[in-house]
Design a protein around this motif. Structure first.
Motif, PDB file in Angstrom:
ATOM      1  N   ASP A 121       2.677   5.041   5.122  1.00 56.05           N
ATOM      2  CA  ASP A 121       1.987   6.045   5.934  1.00 56.05           C
ATOM      3  C   ASP A 121       2.425   7.468   5.596  1.00 56.05           C
ATOM      4  OD1 ASP A 121       0.598   4.058   7.174  1.00 56.05           O
ATOM      5  OD2 ASP A 121       1.718   4.131   9.058  1.00 56.05           O
ATOM      6  N   ASP A 122       3.643   7.610   5.053  1.00 54.74           N
ATOM      7  CA  ASP A 122       4.129   8.949   4.712  1.00 54.74           C
ATOM      8  C   ASP A 122       3.304   9.594   3.602  1.00 54.74           C
ATOM      9  OD1 ASP A 122       6.276   9.224   6.526  1.00 54.74           O
ATOM     10  OD2 ASP A 122       7.521   7.923   5.290  1.00 54.74           O
ATOM     11  N   ALA A 123       2.604   8.778   2.828  1.00 55.35           N
ATOM     12  CA  ALA A 123       1.754   9.318   1.763  1.00 55.35           C
ATOM     13  C   ALA A 123       0.292   9.389   2.203  1.00 55.35           C
ATOM     14  CB  ALA A 123       1.883   8.459   0.500  1.00 55.35           C
ATOM     15  N   GLY A 124       0.063   9.214   3.509  1.00 55.10           N
ATOM     16  CA  GLY A 124      -1.304   9.232   4.032  1.00 55.10           C
ATOM     17  C   GLY A 124      -1.792  10.640   4.301  1.00 55.10           C
ATOM     18  N   TRP A 125      -2.890  10.733   5.064  1.00 50.54           N
ATOM     19  CA  TRP A 125      -3.550  12.023   5.274  1.00 50.54           C
ATOM     20  C   TRP A 125      -3.523  12.469   6.726  1.00 50.54           C
ATOM     21  CZ3 TRP A 125      -4.239  14.615   1.041  1.00 50.54           C
ATOM     22  CH2 TRP A 125      -4.354  13.903  -0.165  1.00 50.54           C
ATOM     23  N   ILE A 142      16.582  14.533  -3.220  1.00 48.06           N
ATOM     24  CA  ILE A 142      16.060  13.460  -2.373  1.00 48.06           C
ATOM     25  C   ILE A 142      16.582  12.148  -2.947  1.00 48.06           C
ATOM     26  CG2 ILE A 142      13.990  12.334  -1.478  1.00 48.06           C
ATOM     27  CD1 ILE A 142      12.558  15.090  -2.178  1.00 48.06           C
ATOM     28  N   LEU A 143      17.488  11.516  -2.241  1.00 43.81           N
ATOM     29  CA  LEU A 143      18.126  10.287  -2.707  1.00 43.81           C
ATOM     30  C   LEU A 143      17.630   9.132  -1.849  1.00 43.81           C
ATOM     31  CD1 LEU A 143      21.748  11.735  -3.088  1.00 43.81           C
ATOM     32  CD2 LEU A 143      19.880  11.756  -4.735  1.00 43.81           C
ATOM     33  N   VAL A 144      16.899   8.210  -2.463  1.00 49.01           N
ATOM     34  CA  VAL A 144      16.236   7.144  -1.716  1.00 49.01           C
ATOM     35  C   VAL A 144      16.951   5.818  -1.946  1.00 49.01           C
ATOM     36  CG1 VAL A 144      14.021   8.327  -1.800  1.00 49.01           C
ATOM     37  CG2 VAL A 144      14.594   6.672  -3.578  1.00 49.01           C
ATOM     38  N   THR A 145      16.633   4.857  -1.073  1.00 52.20           N
ATOM     39  CA  THR A 145      17.365   3.589  -1.085  1.00 52.20           C
ATOM     40  C   THR A 145      16.717   2.505  -1.940  1.00 52.20           C
ATOM     41  OG1 THR A 145      16.194   2.791   0.868  1.00 52.20           O
ATOM     42  CG2 THR A 145      18.224   4.028   1.252  1.00 52.20           C
ATOM     43  N   ASP A 146      15.425   2.637  -2.271  1.00 54.71           N
ATOM     44  CA  ASP A 146      14.730   1.522  -2.903  1.00 54.71           C
ATOM     45  C   ASP A 146      13.569   2.048  -3.750  1.00 54.71           C
ATOM     46  OD1 ASP A 146      12.079   1.231  -1.057  1.00 54.71           O
ATOM     47  OD2 ASP A 146      13.807   1.843   0.139  1.00 54.71           O
ATOM     48  N   PRO A 147      13.078   1.223  -4.686  1.00 56.27           N
ATOM     49  CA  PRO A 147      11.997   1.666  -5.575  1.00 56.27           C
ATOM     50  C   PRO A 147      10.719   2.044  -4.828  1.00 56.27           C
ATOM     51  CG  PRO A 147      13.049  -0.304  -6.467  1.00 56.27           C
ATOM     52  CD  PRO A 147      13.599  -0.103  -5.090  1.00 56.27           C
ATOM     53  N   ALA A 148      10.384   1.316  -3.757  1.00 55.04           N
ATOM     54  CA  ALA A 148       9.169   1.644  -3.011  1.00 55.04           C
ATOM     55  C   ALA A 148       9.261   3.042  -2.406  1.00 55.04           C
ATOM     56  CB  ALA A 148       8.921   0.611  -1.923  1.00 55.04           C
ATOM     57  N   SER A 149      10.417   3.391  -1.845  1.00 53.65           N
ATOM     58  CA  SER A 149      10.594   4.725  -1.272  1.00 53.65           C
ATOM     59  C   SER A 149      10.541   5.795  -2.352  1.00 53.65           C
ATOM     60  CB  SER A 149      11.927   4.804  -0.525  1.00 53.65           C
ATOM     61  OG  SER A 149      11.907   3.992   0.639  1.00 53.65           O
ATOM     62  N   GLN A 150      11.066   5.475  -3.525  1.00 55.94           N
ATOM     63  CA  GLN A 150      11.003   6.428  -4.629  1.00 55.94           C
ATOM     64  C   GLN A 150       9.549   6.709  -5.016  1.00 55.94           C
ATOM     65  OE1 GLN A 150      12.653   5.062  -8.383  1.00 55.94           O
ATOM     66  NE2 GLN A 150      13.323   7.123  -8.902  1.00 55.94           N
ATOM     67  N   ALA A 151       8.750   5.652  -5.120  1.00 56.61           N
ATOM     68  CA  ALA A 151       7.339   5.824  -5.479  1.00 56.61           C
ATOM     69  C   ALA A 151       6.596   6.620  -4.418  1.00 56.61           C
ATOM     70  CB  ALA A 151       6.688   4.454  -5.684  1.00 56.61           C
ATOM     71  N   ILE A 152       6.889   6.361  -3.142  1.00 55.24           N
ATOM     72  CA  ILE A 152       6.211   7.084  -2.056  1.00 55.24           C
ATOM     73  C   ILE A 152       6.627   8.550  -2.060  1.00 55.24           C
ATOM     74  CG2 ILE A 152       6.011   7.276   0.450  1.00 55.24           C
ATOM     75  CD1 ILE A 152       6.297   4.180   0.524  1.00 55.24           C
ATOM     76  N   ALA A 153       7.914   8.829  -2.291  1.00 58.74           N
ATOM     77  CA  ALA A 153       8.370  10.220  -2.336  1.00 58.74           C
ATOM     78  C   ALA A 153       7.624  10.999  -3.418  1.00 58.74           C
ATOM     79  CB  ALA A 153       9.870  10.277  -2.575  1.00 58.74           C
ATOM     80  N   ARG A 155       4.625  10.271  -4.550  1.00 58.34           N
ATOM     81  CA  ARG A 155       3.248  10.439  -4.074  1.00 58.34           C
ATOM     82  C   ARG A 155       3.153  11.519  -3.000  1.00 58.34           C
ATOM     83  NH1 ARG A 155       1.888   4.721  -2.066  1.00 58.34           N
ATOM     84  NH2 ARG A 155       0.091   5.817  -1.159  1.00 58.34           N
ATOM     85  N   MET A 156       4.255  11.763  -2.296  1.00 57.72           N
ATOM     86  CA  MET A 156       4.279  12.804  -1.282  1.00 57.72           C
ATOM     87  C   MET A 156       4.385  14.200  -1.901  1.00 57.72           C
ATOM     88  SD  MET A 156       6.788  10.962   1.522  1.00 57.72           S
ATOM     89  CE  MET A 156       6.792  12.301   2.724  1.00 57.72           C
ATOM     90  N   GLY A 157       4.565  14.240  -3.209  1.00 51.90           N
ATOM     91  CA  GLY A 157       4.600  15.534  -3.887  1.00 51.90           C
ATOM     92  C   GLY A 157       5.975  15.993  -4.314  1.00 51.90           C
ATOM     93  N   ALA A 158       7.010  15.179  -4.086  1.00 46.37           N
ATOM     94  CA  ALA A 158       8.356  15.556  -4.521  1.00 46.37           C
ATOM     95  C   ALA A 158       8.429  15.483  -6.047  1.00 46.37           C
ATOM     96  CB  ALA A 158       9.396  14.636  -3.898  1.00 46.37           C
ATOM     97  N   GLY A 159       8.994  16.495  -6.672  1.00 42.90           N
ATOM     98  CA  GLY A 159       9.124  16.497  -8.127  1.00 42.90           C
ATOM     99  C   GLY A 159      10.086  15.429  -8.605  1.00 42.90           C
TER     100      GLY A 159
END
Length: 387
Positions: A121-125, A142-153, A155-159
């Motif tokens: 949902d964080d990558a939603g509109w 931005i240090l994430v815990t898992d690959p899914a969170s990395q992919a979402i970050a 998609r959220m626009g984080a470089g």
């Protein structure tokens, strides 16, 4: 993310902050005194363990560091905190506190987000998602815990250069102790026998464990089971029951040794676990088949001592640690007593045991590495101590 998306997120965040500015809020907390740098830390509910370990590591590196968790201050209190010239703002967990992040950004205080987990949902509109994206944009690291969170970050626009996957912070546990003299004597008695441990076994899993040992004996007739019942009062009834089935039992409570003719060594329940983990190349952690985990052992206990781990599907009690072990191929999950028997029989092969045990050891000691990776950008922001 297009400019329109950022514009809506920025507008939504501005409206939220303006709304909060009109609300009553407590004054800024007292700033810790001292000459060292000030670090503001916001800790989400799901990151308490991470905070404890990160704090210890930071204080080891910078004993003069002043750490303050201000909670969720209002805009005026947040601005007062920023006037105290903090070196950085560290956010632990998935919360993105709008007031703190916005105040830090205005005052050019580096924002570091760690132990972060993001949902689809964080990558939603939605407006909420767009506000979170705007807040995430203000984080230096931005240090994430898992690959899914990395992919979402992403998609959220984080470089990409700002996002790194560290894995979650897991509890760092010192290996359980044992008497080295006792371990050496026991290891000499085993003389290369295939041994495995069933730890903290509840009564309703005893049949499954004993059936698994019969499967191990069919594979290797010298196999030895160290059986640690959850309830020490079960030792004598278990001994009688096992012997009635034709197996030879030794009891630790009677100072009996696992001689060549012994098939099952009954331990004193939850005591001396450091000894049994060291002697057993394979450990089944009781309670994970039935879900009766009242006395379930922490999975990093055998992992830290080189014992390959077998477990059932009921892993709620130490869910994060089991997730780490499973993701690293460091434990073998079984779904039924029959699968337990198959796994124990197959894990008489040294190469299979070695792979599981090595992976498990790496995971169980990796909490220190994750903690160091979180601390690194914080220490960079703080700078070197003054001479």
């Amino acid at each position: 993310m297009g400019k329109g998306g950022w514009g809506i997120g920025r507008l939504g965040l501005w409206m939220q902050l303006r709304r909060m500015a009109g609300q009553d809020s407590p004054p800024a907390p007292e700033i810790p005194q001292g000459p060292g740098p000030l670090l503001l830390v916001h800790v989400a509910a799901d990151a308490r363990l991470a905070f404890a370990q990160v704090q210890r590591r930071l204080m080891r590196a910078r004993p003069d560091l002043r750490i303050l968790d201000p909670g969720d201050p209002g805009p005026q209190a947040a601005n007062a905190l920023m006037r105290a010239d903090p070196a950085a703002l560290l956010l632990l967990g998935s919360d993105l506190p709008p007031v703190l992040i916005s105040a830090a950004s205005r005052h050019e205080v580096p924002v570091i987000l760690a132990e972060a987990r993001f949902a689809p949902d964080d990558a939603g509109w939605s407006l909420h998602a767009r506000r979170r994206r705007e807040l995430l944009r203000q984080a230096r690291a931005i240090l994430v815990t898992d690959p899914a969170s990395q992919a979402i970050a992403l998609r959220m626009g984080a470089g990409r250069k700002r996002v790194a996957m560290t894995g979650p912070v897991a509890e760092i546990r010192d290996p359980l102790p044992c008497s080295e003299a006792e371990r050496s004597i026991m290891a000499g008695l085993l003389r290369g026998r295939h041994a495995w441990l069933a730890a903290s076994v509840p009564p309703d899993e005893e049949d499954a464990v004993l059936d698994a040992h019969l499967a191990a004996l069919a594979q290797s007739h010298r196999a030895l089971l160290f059986l640690a019942p959850r309830d020490p009062d079960r030792i004598d009834p278990l001994a009688a029951r096992i012997e009635s089935g034709g197996l030879v039992v030794a009891r630790r409570s009677l100072d009996e040794d696992p001689t060549d003719d012994v098939h099952v060594m009954l331990t004193d329940g939850p005591t001396e676990m450091g000894l049994w983990y060291r002697l057993a190349p394979v450990t089944y952690l009781g309670g994970t088949l039935s879900g009766d985990d009242a006395a379930a052992r922490h999975p990093f206990e055998p992992a830290a001592l080189g014992s390959a781990i077998v477990h059932g599907p009921r892993t709620e009690r130490f869910a994060t640690e089991w997730q780490q072990l499973g993701g690293a191929g460091a434990a073998r999950q079984v779904g039924s007593p029959d699968e337990l028997a198959t796994a124990i029989a197959e894990l008489s092969q040294p190469d299979l045991i070695a792979t599981l045990a090595s992976n498990a050891w790496t995971v169980s000691t990796g909490g220190a590495d994750v903690t160091m990776r979180i601390c690194a950008p914080v220490l960079d922001a703080i700078g070197k101590p003054r001479p």
